[in-house]
Design a protein around this motif. Structure first.
Motif, short mmCIF file in Angstrom:
data_model
loop_
_atom_site.label_atom_id
_atom_site.label_comp_id
_atom_site.label_asym_id
_atom_site.label_seq_id
_atom_site.Cartn_x
_atom_site.Cartn_y
_atom_site.Cartn_z
N ASP A 1 -6.28 10.36 5.85
CA ASP A 1 -7.24 9.63 6.69
C ASP A 1 -6.54 8.57 7.54
O ASP A 1 -6.92 8.34 8.70
N THR B 1 -6.76 11.71 -4.57
CA THR B 1 -7.40 10.73 -3.69
C THR B 1 -6.36 9.97 -2.86
O THR B 1 -6.64 9.54 -1.74
N GLU C 1 -6.33 9.49 1.18
CA GLU C 1 -6.19 8.20 1.86
C GLU C 1 -5.06 8.25 2.89
O GLU C 1 -5.18 7.72 4.00
N ARG D 1 0.83 -1.21 0.00
CA ARG D 1 0.00 0.00 0.00
C ARG D 1 0.86 1.26 0.00
O ARG D 1 0.52 2.25 -0.63
#
Length: 201
Positions: free
Chosen positions: A31, A24, A28, A10
């Motif tokens: 967050d 985006t 991510e 990731r």
């Protein structure tokens, strides 16, 4: 364990998308890790407002200069934590410089100095501690950040860094020993850098 499997995919995927300007991906990352960065900055500065500013700056830097993060050199979590720590230390130094320029503690304010002076040794200890943290070798700094600021156990530190548990324990032990050496000085009472170091973990 080779560099291609040491860290979660990731991180590499987020990095690739950030490099290509995918907003985006920034969302991510924010967050997932903004709470950690904010916690680190708040523990360093003692200010929720300043911690918020530092956190915003860290993610702006990630967006504008994604190449600064190298997935093969560490996890994004650890990298952001360290960036938050550096930013918070810089803000503390700026605040100290501003206080000196403003002439805090002049003779005309002797009474106020007596009332507030007791906090100065504590602030000096905080600056000394967090400055020393920024000077640790990167592997030890990563381990200590995960343990002290992200609340990870040594087993979790080992998993996140992709190292053996014995290696994680050794890094944490070496980091704390190095901090003690860097902060060594004349015996001091509560509020000394050594006390701060113990309190952080």
């Amino acid at each position: 364990m080779d560099g291609t499997t040491r860290y979660p995919p990731r991180d590499r995927e987020l990095h690739r998308r950030l490099v290509y300007g995918d907003e985006t991906a920034l969302g991510e990352a924010y967050d997932a890790y903004s709470a950690l960065v904010r916690t680190v900055a708040r523990r360093v500065t003692g200010s929720t407002a300043v911690a918020g500013e530092v956190t915003q700056r860290v993610f702006i830097d990630l967006w504008t200069c994604p190449y600064a993060f190298e997935p093969g050199q560490g996890s994004l979590r650890a990298w952001l934590s360290i960036r938050g720590h550096h930013g918070a230390v810089a803000r503390m130094r700026e605040a100290e410089a501003e206080a000196e320029r403003a002439g805090c503690g002049t003779e005309g304010e002797e009474g106020a100095e007596g009332a507030e002076g007791s906090s100065e040794p504590v602030e000096e200890a905080r600056v000394a501690l967090h400055t020393a943290l920024t000077e640790l070798p990167l592997p030890e700094r990563e381990a200590l950040h995960l343990a002290c600021f992200a609340g990870r156990t040594y087993r979790q530190v080992a998993v996140e860094l992709g190292i053996a548990e014995t290696a994680a324990t050794a890094r944490l032990r070496n980091a704390l020993s190095s901090l003690a050496d860097r902060l060594a000085g004349p015996p001091a009472g509560p509020g000394s850098p050594a006390d701060e170091a113990r309190d952080e973990c």
